[in-house]
Design a protein around this motif. Structure first.
Motif, PDB file in Angstrom:
ATOM      1  N   ARG A 168       1.409  -1.193  -0.267  1.00 17.92           N
ATOM      2  CA  ARG A 168       0.313  -0.189  -0.203  1.00 17.92           C
ATOM      3  C   ARG A 168       0.689   1.534  -0.335  1.00 17.92           C
ATOM      4  O   ARG A 168       0.504   2.153  -0.506  1.00 17.92           O
ATOM      5  N   ALA A 169       1.982   0.968   0.921  1.00 19.37           N
ATOM      6  CA  ALA A 169       2.668   2.460   1.277  1.00 19.37           C
ATOM      7  C   ALA A 169       4.189   2.648   0.457  1.00 19.37           C
ATOM      8  O   ALA A 169       4.359   3.502   0.461  1.00 19.37           O
ATOM      9  N   SER A 170       4.481   1.870  -0.441  1.00 22.29           N
ATOM     10  CA  SER A 170       5.727   1.646  -0.668  1.00 22.29           C
ATOM     11  C   SER A 170       5.635   2.425  -1.973  1.00 22.29           C
ATOM     12  O   SER A 170       4.570   3.444  -2.160  1.00 22.29           O
ATOM     13  N   THR A 171       7.085   2.360  -2.967  1.00 20.70           N
ATOM     14  CA  THR A 171       7.217   3.845  -4.025  1.00 20.70           C
ATOM     15  C   THR A 171       7.214   2.735  -4.871  1.00 20.70           C
ATOM     16  O   THR A 171       6.289   3.495  -5.600  1.00 20.70           O
ATOM     17  N   LYS A 172       7.159   1.400  -4.622  1.00 18.88           N
ATOM     18  CA  LYS A 172       6.724   1.232  -5.899  1.00 18.88           C
ATOM     19  C   LYS A 172       5.463   1.294  -6.164  1.00 18.88           C
ATOM     20  O   LYS A 172       4.702   1.210  -7.130  1.00 18.88           O
ATOM     21  N   ALA A 173       4.454   0.815  -5.339  1.00 22.33           N
ATOM     22  CA  ALA A 173       3.096   1.405  -5.173  1.00 22.33           C
ATOM     23  C   ALA A 173       2.537   2.275  -5.217  1.00 22.33           C
ATOM     24  O   ALA A 173       1.572   2.312  -5.773  1.00 22.33           O
ATOM     25  N   LYS A 174       3.338   3.558  -4.709  1.00 19.41           N
ATOM     26  CA  LYS A 174       3.045   4.693  -6.009  1.00 19.41           C
ATOM     27  C   LYS A 174       3.415   4.827  -7.145  1.00 19.41           C
ATOM     28  O   LYS A 174       2.290   4.956  -7.497  1.00 19.41           O
ATOM     29  N   GLU A 175       4.101   4.157  -8.062  1.00 17.66           N
ATOM     30  CA  GLU A 175       3.817   4.362  -8.742  1.00 17.66           C
ATOM     31  C   GLU A 175       3.271   3.065  -9.522  1.00 17.66           C
ATOM     32  O   GLU A 175       2.749   3.601 -10.532  1.00 17.66           O
ATOM     33  N   ASP A 176       3.061   2.111  -9.301  1.00 19.75           N
ATOM     34  CA  ASP A 176       2.307   0.968  -9.839  1.00 19.75           C
ATOM     35  C   ASP A 176       0.950   1.476 -10.166  1.00 19.75           C
ATOM     36  O   ASP A 176       0.123   1.655 -11.008  1.00 19.75           O
ATOM     37  N   HIS A 177       0.196   2.567  -9.083  1.00 18.32           N
ATOM     38  CA  HIS A 177      -1.044   2.971  -9.049  1.00 18.32           C
ATOM     39  C   HIS A 177      -1.219   4.693  -9.048  1.00 18.32           C
ATOM     40  O   HIS A 177      -2.019   4.915  -9.007  1.00 18.32           O
ATOM     41  N   ASP A 178      -0.376   4.880  -9.454  1.00 11.99           N
ATOM     42  CA  ASP A 178       0.470   6.117 -10.200  1.00 11.99           C
ATOM     43  C   ASP A 178      -0.576   7.253  -8.974  1.00 11.99           C
ATOM     44  O   ASP A 178      -1.323   8.575  -9.815  1.00 11.99           O
ATOM     45  N   LEU A 179      -0.183   7.180  -7.419  1.00 11.67           N
ATOM     46  CA  LEU A 179      -0.581   7.888  -7.259  1.00 11.67           C
ATOM     47  C   LEU A 179       0.242   9.422  -6.726  1.00 11.67           C
ATOM     48  O   LEU A 179       1.493   9.403  -6.775  1.00 11.67           O
ATOM     49  N   SER A 180      -0.664  10.495  -6.310  1.00 13.99           N
ATOM     50  CA  SER A 180      -0.325  11.608  -6.176  1.00 13.99           C
ATOM     51  C   SER A 180       0.664  12.041  -5.179  1.00 13.99           C
ATOM     52  O   SER A 180       0.246  10.759  -4.583  1.00 13.99           O
ATOM     53  N   TRP A 181       1.362  12.390  -5.209  1.00 14.83           N
ATOM     54  CA  TRP A 181       2.614  12.896  -3.623  1.00 14.83           C
ATOM     55  C   TRP A 181       1.405  13.092  -2.318  1.00 14.83           C
ATOM     56  O   TRP A 181       1.664  11.977  -1.113  1.00 14.83           O
ATOM     57  N   GLN A 182       0.257  13.892  -2.836  1.00 16.58           N
ATOM     58  CA  GLN A 182      -0.308  14.639  -1.851  1.00 16.58           C
ATOM     59  C   GLN A 182      -0.966  12.277  -0.967  1.00 16.58           C
ATOM     60  O   GLN A 182      -1.640  12.521   0.584  1.00 16.58           O
ATOM     61  N   HIS A 183      -2.388  12.246  -1.696  1.00 15.52           N
ATOM     62  CA  HIS A 183      -2.829  10.386  -1.840  1.00 15.52           C
ATOM     63  C   HIS A 183      -1.432   9.271  -1.727  1.00 15.52           C
ATOM     64  O   HIS A 183      -2.270   9.202  -0.449  1.00 15.52           O
ATOM     65  N   TRP A 184      -0.277   9.435  -1.866  1.00 15.94           N
ATOM     66  CA  TRP A 184       0.441   8.381  -1.201  1.00 15.94           C
ATOM     67  C   TRP A 184       0.988   9.129  -0.013  1.00 15.94           C
ATOM     68  O   TRP A 184       1.067   8.358   1.391  1.00 15.94           O
ATOM     69  N   ALA A 185       0.916  10.129   0.469  1.00 18.51           N
ATOM     70  CA  ALA A 185       1.484  10.774   1.625  1.00 18.51           C
ATOM     71  C   ALA A 185       0.329  10.035   2.798  1.00 18.51           C
ATOM     72  O   ALA A 185       0.721  10.169   3.950  1.00 18.51           O
ATOM     73  N   ARG A 186      -0.661  10.245   2.295  1.00 16.31           N
ATOM     74  CA  ARG A 186      -1.583   9.784   3.411  1.00 16.31           C
ATOM     75  C   ARG A 186      -1.826   8.712   3.687  1.00 16.31           C
ATOM     76  O   ARG A 186      -1.706   8.651   5.013  1.00 16.31           O
ATOM     77  N   ARG A 187      -1.252   7.932   2.614  1.00 11.24           N
ATOM     78  CA  ARG A 187      -0.700   6.286   2.717  1.00 11.24           C
ATOM     79  C   ARG A 187       0.164   6.013   4.256  1.00 11.24           C
ATOM     80  O   ARG A 187      -0.031   5.237   4.789  1.00 11.24           O
ATOM     81  N   VAL A 188       1.232   6.398   3.783  1.00 13.57           N
ATOM     82  CA  VAL A 188       2.687   6.530   5.033  1.00 13.57           C
ATOM     83  C   VAL A 188       1.925   7.246   5.633  1.00 13.57           C
ATOM     84  O   VAL A 188       2.222   6.353   6.834  1.00 13.57           O
ATOM     85  N   ARG A 189       1.879   8.314   6.352  1.00 12.72           N
ATOM     86  CA  ARG A 189       0.920   8.844   7.520  1.00 12.72           C
ATOM     87  C   ARG A 189       0.466   7.854   8.519  1.00 12.72           C
ATOM     88  O   ARG A 189       0.584   7.514   9.329  1.00 12.72           O
ATOM     89  N   LYS A 190      -0.707   6.892   7.913  1.00 15.12           N
ATOM     90  CA  LYS A 190      -1.800   6.296   7.938  1.00 15.12           C
ATOM     91  C   LYS A 190      -0.433   4.783   8.771  1.00 15.12           C
ATOM     92  O   LYS A 190      -0.646   3.780   9.875  1.00 15.12           O
ATOM     93  N   TYR A 191       0.619   4.393   8.019  1.00 17.10           N
ATOM     94  CA  TYR A 191       1.482   2.991   7.735  1.00 17.10           C
ATOM     95  C   TYR A 191       2.706   4.049   9.478  1.00 17.10           C
ATOM     96  O   TYR A 191       2.392   2.810  10.287  1.00 17.10           O
TER      97      TYR A 191
END
Length: 260
Positions: A168-191
């Motif tokens: 959910r929160a790896s860099t690969k997950a960000k790239e695979d799901h084309d997440l924005s920095w803001q969306h990815w940061a929310r996942r990282v925050r939860k982690y």
């Protein structure tokens, strides 16, 4: 730990990189050399690439430290989340020593990065609980308390939203799901909030290649009590930590005391 002729190699899910390590400065002594991780990343195929990296620098017969993305005990690889499952139960230190013609020390990749950051980087001088997290193909973790490592924590495999956190929160997950920095940061925050609930660290150190872009996501992470900083050695921390482990082994120092 004054040995200077050491070499570090960092095995990742997508790339294998290495360089001689200057243990006086806690930095690379030469520009690192990188090759792609073979697919499938079998022990023999990866060992050949590690040898290629070492041969690039004409390195033979001198200590080498190698990081591995999984649990490592006494030089044997016990898990293999982001490389071929054939690594499970392999005497990796023996395999690589034979292939390189050098004494090889093998340790968990995030643990190696943690050693480097605690000795030379963002964790320097910290005696409370420090958690280093490397974000890349997966999420690696290194936990220190009182300056001592708790090895092989592998916190990237904690459950987050019904999935392994690194899915959910790896860099690969960000790239695979084309997440924005803001969306990815929310996942990282939860982690981070989940890890904080478990360990109550005073400091999170964020490593891996994404640490070079810390300004794009760290300011977006709110609601975590612990201080959060990027790794100072960035994506070179694993190589430096591997070199530290090789030097320690050459002096007969236990892995847990590498940063002492």
């Amino acid at each position: 730990m004054s040995l200077t002729n050491v070499f570090g190699v960092d095995i990742g899910g997508s790339g294998i990189k290495g360089a001689p390590v200057d243990l006086e400065r806690g930095d690379l002594a030469d520009e690192r050399f990188k090759v792609l991780t073979p697919q499938p990343a079998t022990p023999d195929a990866v060992a050949d690439r590690v040898r290629e990296v070492a041969e690039h620098f004409g390195w033979e017969g001198r200590p080498v430290g190698v990081t591995f993305p999984g649990v490592v005990t006494d030089g044997t690889t016990r898990t293999a989340a982001n490389v071929d499952k054939g690594w499970i139960g392999v005497d990796a230190a023996g395999l690589l020593s034979d292939r390189l013609g050098s004494p090889v020390t093998v340790l968990n990749d995030a643990d190696a990065a943690g050693y480097a950051e605690m000795a030379f980087g963002a964790g320097r001088g910290r005696t409370g609980t420090v958690v280093l997290l490397t974000f890349g193909t997966g999420i690696g973790s290194a936990v220190f308390t009182g300056g001592r490592l708790v090895p092989n924590t592998e916190l990237g495999h904690l459950e987050l939203d019904g999935h392994e956190a690194e899915k959910r929160a790896s860099t690969k997950a960000k790239e695979d799901h084309d997440l924005s920095w803001q969306h990815w940061a929310r996942r990282v925050r939860k982690y981070l909030a989940h890890v904080e609930m478990l360990l109550s660290p005073e400091l999170f150190v964020i490593g891996g290649g994404v640490s070079r872009k810390a300004e794009k996501f760290l300011p977006l992470i709110e609601g975590v009590r612990a201080e959060i900083v990027p790794a100072e050695l960035q994506n070179n921390a694993g190589i430096v930590g591997a070199g530290m482990a090789a030097a320690a082994a050459a002096h007969g120092v236990a892995a847990a005391a590498v940063g002492d």
